[in-house]
Design a protein around this motif. Structure first.
Motif, PDB file in Angstrom:
ATOM      1  N   ALA A   1      17.630  -6.888  -3.626  1.00  0.00           N
ATOM      2  CA  ALA A   1      16.278  -6.508  -3.181  1.00  0.00           C
ATOM      3  C   ALA A   1      16.076  -5.007  -3.160  1.00  0.00           C
ATOM      4  CB  ALA A   1      16.014  -7.085  -1.796  1.00  0.00           C
ATOM      5  N   THR A   2      17.184  -4.243  -3.089  1.00  0.00           N
ATOM      6  CA  THR A   2      17.025  -2.787  -3.015  1.00  0.00           C
ATOM      7  C   THR A   2      16.794  -2.182  -4.394  1.00  0.00           C
ATOM      8  OG1 THR A   2      19.385  -2.362  -3.255  1.00  0.00           O
ATOM      9  CG2 THR A   2      18.555  -2.651  -1.015  1.00  0.00           C
TER      10      THR A   2
ATOM     11  N   TRP B   1       9.224 -10.467  -9.707  1.00  0.00           N
ATOM     12  CA  TRP B   1       7.748 -10.560  -9.732  1.00  0.00           C
ATOM     13  C   TRP B   1       7.253 -11.060 -11.083  1.00  0.00           C
ATOM     14  CZ3 TRP B   1       6.924  -4.952  -7.460  1.00  0.00           C
ATOM     15  CH2 TRP B   1       7.314  -4.957  -6.117  1.00  0.00           C
TER      16      TRP B   1
ATOM     17  N   SER C   1      14.363 -17.033   0.033  1.00  0.00           N
ATOM     18  CA  SER C   1      13.340 -16.704   1.038  1.00  0.00           C
ATOM     19  C   SER C   1      12.084 -16.134   0.378  1.00  0.00           C
ATOM     20  CB  SER C   1      13.899 -15.720   2.055  1.00  0.00           C
ATOM     21  OG  SER C   1      14.363 -14.557   1.405  1.00  0.00           O
ATOM     22  N   TRP C   2      12.284 -15.400  -0.717  1.00  0.00           N
ATOM     23  CA  TRP C   2      11.139 -14.832  -1.421  1.00  0.00           C
ATOM     24  C   TRP C   2      10.331 -15.942  -2.086  1.00  0.00           C
ATOM     25  CZ3 TRP C   2      11.729  -9.456  -4.064  1.00  0.00           C
ATOM     26  CH2 TRP C   2      12.364  -8.563  -3.186  1.00  0.00           C
TER      27      TRP C   2
ATOM     28  N   TYR D   1       8.298 -17.732   0.363  1.00  0.00           N
ATOM     29  CA  TYR D   1       7.185 -16.870   0.765  1.00  0.00           C
ATOM     30  C   TYR D   1       6.092 -16.838  -0.297  1.00  0.00           C
ATOM     31  CZ  TYR D   1       4.877 -12.289   1.225  1.00  0.00           C
ATOM     32  OH  TYR D   1       3.965 -11.267   1.279  1.00  0.00           O
ATOM     33  N   PHE D   2       6.491 -16.631  -1.559  1.00  0.00           N
ATOM     34  CA  PHE D   2       5.494 -16.576  -2.643  1.00  0.00           C
ATOM     35  C   PHE D   2       4.759 -17.909  -2.785  1.00  0.00           C
ATOM     36  CE2 PHE D   2       8.400 -13.231  -4.714  1.00  0.00           C
ATOM     37  CZ  PHE D   2       7.657 -12.183  -4.192  1.00  0.00           C
TER      38      PHE D   2
ATOM     39  N   THR E   1      14.516  -3.822   3.713  1.00  0.00           N
ATOM     40  CA  THR E   1      14.837  -3.689   2.292  1.00  0.00           C
ATOM     41  C   THR E   1      14.692  -5.009   1.535  1.00  0.00           C
ATOM     42  OG1 THR E   1      17.189  -4.075   2.639  1.00  0.00           O
ATOM     43  CG2 THR E   1      16.446  -1.806   2.741  1.00  0.00           C
ATOM     44  N   ASN E   2      14.820  -6.145   2.240  1.00  0.00           N
ATOM     45  CA  ASN E   2      14.680  -7.438   1.577  1.00  0.00           C
ATOM     46  C   ASN E   2      13.233  -7.919   1.549  1.00  0.00           C
ATOM     47  OD1 ASN E   2      17.389  -9.023   0.843  1.00  0.00           O
ATOM     48  ND2 ASN E   2      17.783  -7.590   2.517  1.00  0.00           N
ATOM     49  N   CYS E   3      12.325  -7.012   1.719  1.00  0.00           N
ATOM     50  CA  CYS E   3      10.905  -7.342   1.789  1.00  0.00           C
ATOM     51  C   CYS E   3      10.402  -7.709   0.395  1.00  0.00           C
ATOM     52  CB  CYS E   3      10.185  -6.127   2.334  1.00  0.00           C
ATOM     53  SG  CYS E   3       8.440  -6.318   2.556  1.00  0.00           S
ATOM     54  N   PRO E   4       9.767  -8.862   0.237  1.00  0.00           N
ATOM     55  CA  PRO E   4       9.393  -9.334  -1.099  1.00  0.00           C
ATOM     56  C   PRO E   4       8.448  -8.407  -1.856  1.00  0.00           C
ATOM     57  CG  PRO E   4       9.109 -11.068   0.522  1.00  0.00           C
ATOM     58  CD  PRO E   4       9.409  -9.827   1.280  1.00  0.00           C
ATOM     59  N   ASP E   5       7.313  -8.060  -1.259  1.00  0.00           N
ATOM     60  CA  ASP E   5       6.373  -7.255  -2.053  1.00  0.00           C
ATOM     61  C   ASP E   5       5.549  -6.246  -1.264  1.00  0.00           C
ATOM     62  OD1 ASP E   5       4.982  -9.245  -0.803  1.00  0.00           O
ATOM     63  OD2 ASP E   5       4.000 -10.023  -2.576  1.00  0.00           O
ATOM     64  N   ILE E   6       5.239  -6.542  -0.013  1.00  0.00           N
ATOM     65  CA  ILE E   6       4.344  -5.636   0.705  1.00  0.00           C
ATOM     66  C   ILE E   6       5.005  -4.289   0.975  1.00  0.00           C
ATOM     67  CG2 ILE E   6       3.022  -5.291   2.824  1.00  0.00           C
ATOM     68  CD1 ILE E   6       2.590  -8.333   2.842  1.00  0.00           C
TER      69      ILE E   6
ATOM     70  N   PRO F   1       7.576  -2.664  -0.577  1.00  0.00           N
ATOM     71  CA  PRO F   1       7.670  -1.770  -1.736  1.00  0.00           C
ATOM     72  C   PRO F   1       6.312  -1.245  -2.185  1.00  0.00           C
ATOM     73  CG  PRO F   1       8.632  -3.937  -2.238  1.00  0.00           C
ATOM     74  CD  PRO F   1       8.233  -3.949  -0.816  1.00  0.00           C
TER      75      PRO F   1
ATOM     76  N   ASP G   1      19.676 -15.341   4.408  1.00  0.00           N
ATOM     77  CA  ASP G   1      18.515 -15.091   3.556  1.00  0.00           C
ATOM     78  C   ASP G   1      17.261 -15.429   4.365  1.00  0.00           C
ATOM     79  OD1 ASP G   1      16.826 -14.646   1.475  1.00  0.00           O
ATOM     80  OD2 ASP G   1      17.284 -16.506   0.413  1.00  0.00           O
ATOM     81  N   TYR G   2      16.610 -14.399   4.860  1.00  0.00           N
ATOM     82  CA  TYR G   2      15.413 -14.637   5.678  1.00  0.00           C
ATOM     83  C   TYR G   2      14.441 -13.481   5.476  1.00  0.00           C
ATOM     84  CZ  TYR G   2      17.798 -11.246   8.665  1.00  0.00           C
ATOM     85  OH  TYR G   2      18.427 -10.119   9.123  1.00  0.00           O
ATOM     86  N   LEU G   3      13.222 -13.685   5.881  1.00  0.00           N
ATOM     87  CA  LEU G   3      12.238 -12.609   5.824  1.00  0.00           C
ATOM     88  C   LEU G   3      11.930 -12.156   7.243  1.00  0.00           C
ATOM     89  CD1 LEU G   3       9.683 -13.898   3.177  1.00  0.00           C
ATOM     90  CD2 LEU G   3      11.714 -12.483   2.852  1.00  0.00           C
TER      91      LEU G   3
END
Lengths: 95, 266
Positions: A14-15, A24, A63-64, A67-68, B128-133, B135, B216-218
């Motif tokens: 993710a980094t 994406w 998790s992504w 979420y998506f 850092t594991n944030c999907p899209d918002i 970044p 693995d979590y948000l």
């Protein structure tokens, strides 16, 4: 270090901007396929989008994906609400 | 008993005085004819007043009245417009956002709120594991800072503060911030210090205290980024709807105001 190497190959980092971008892009490809199949909720499409679903699940963390997928369903419902909220925000700003 | 016997004479006194008043009124009629002469004298005065009130005067009066009406109305509009502009970005009382904190930066060094003094800062809370918002917001912030750098030099400090203590180790944060603005500082810490920092900044986050690094979590969290002045005081917050231009404009406006008050840009 080898441990990090194996972890990296099986799970996206993710980094890393590149890994995020890859996730994406494969998400967008899969969702485009769902749009074409007129399916809102991911998973309801059967085997129609299997070739785009594979990369999506490989390139994004679980998790992504959850979420998506949830957001895709919510986005449909929120269209109207968001438009209304935007109008109200504008009205409040002009006051 | 004694009370009623006392009150009786006093009642009689009132009654007699009112009778005296009535008789006094009866005495007035003799003066009325003299008063009746007055209307004639005031009538001549009215006539002379009407004589001045010509159509020309009436027109002048109407024109002046209308002119005054429009003048005051436009003045009122101007005043209201001015007030609206003042209100636009006026901070109604300074919200208590921010406060002392001690965290670790992405190079492993201690970083406190004092390191932010003497510079404007933009602070974003995320993980850092944030999907899209995250970044997206950090890209927006970085682009805004880049524009401001060109205008003023490095006087606006971008800061990222983690809300995910279990996974966001110093090396993880270091990798993450390296791909945004070169001066972006990434801060992290243990659960208690991050929670306290977030509380001071009125940021909500939902990381479970017992989360493991491998989970693995948000993280559900507030996605505003804060704009703080060189004294470490809160100025404004930007949400997802604010564009990069909005941020740049707002910061520029505030720096101009600061310069007007202190003569310095920071």
């Amino acid at each position: 270090m080898g441990w990090f190497g194996t972890k990296r190959s099986e799970a996206p980092d993710a980094t890393s901007r590149q890994d995020r971008q890859k996730c994406w892009e494969s998400r967008d490809a899969y969702f485009t396929c769902l749009d074409a199949a007129k399916v809102v909720k991911p998973g309801d499409e059967g085997t129609t989008c299997a070739d785009t679903k594979g990369p999506y699940e490989r390139n994004c963390a679980k998790s992504w994906i959850d979420y998506f997928n949830k957001r895709r369903v919510l986005a449909e419902q929120q269209q109207g609400v968001l438009a209304q909220a935007q109008n109200q925000a504008n009205a409040a700003r002009n006051r | 008993m004694s009370a009623s016997s006392l009150s009786a004479p006093s009642f009689r006194a009132i009654a007699s005085s009112s009778r005296r008043a009535l008789s006094a009124r009866h005495a007035f009629p003799s003066t009325v004819p003299r008063l009746a002469k007055l209307p004639t004298s005031s009538g001549t005065r009215d006539k002379s007043a009407v004589g001045v009130f010509t159509p020309k005067a009436a027109a002048l009066f109407a024109v002046t009245g209308a002119a005054l009406f429009f003048y005051f109305r436009s003045e009122k509009d101007k005043l209201q417009e001015q007030r609206r502009k003042e209100k636009e970005d006026q901070v109604v009382g300074r919200p208590q956002v921010g406060g002392p904190f001690t965290l670790t930066d992405h190079k492993g060094k201690t970083f406190t709120e004092k390191d932010l003094l003497g510079k404007w800062s933009l602070i974003y809370f995320g993980f850092t594991n944030c999907p899209d918002i995250c970044p997206e917001e950090l890209d927006k912030m970085s682009a805004a800072v880049e524009k401001l750098d060109k205008e003023y030099g490095p006087i606006v400090q971008p800061v990222f503060i983690s809300v995910d203590p279990a996974r966001d180790s110093v090396p993880q944060v270091a990798r993450y911030v390296s791909e945004f603005h070169p001066r972006l500082v990434g801060l992290t810490g243990d659960y208690a210090t991050l929670k306290a920092t977030c509380k001071a900044f009125r940021v909500y986050f939902s990381t479970p205290p017992d989360a493991k690094a491998s989970d693995d979590y948000l993280v559900d969290h507030s996605i505003f980024f804060y704009f703080m002045d060189p004294n470490g005081q809160f100025v404004d917050a930007f949400g997802k709807v604010s564009t990069e231009e909005d941020v740049v404009e707002r910061v520029k406006k505030e720096i101009a105001r600061w310069e007007g008050e202190t003569g310095r840009k920071v």
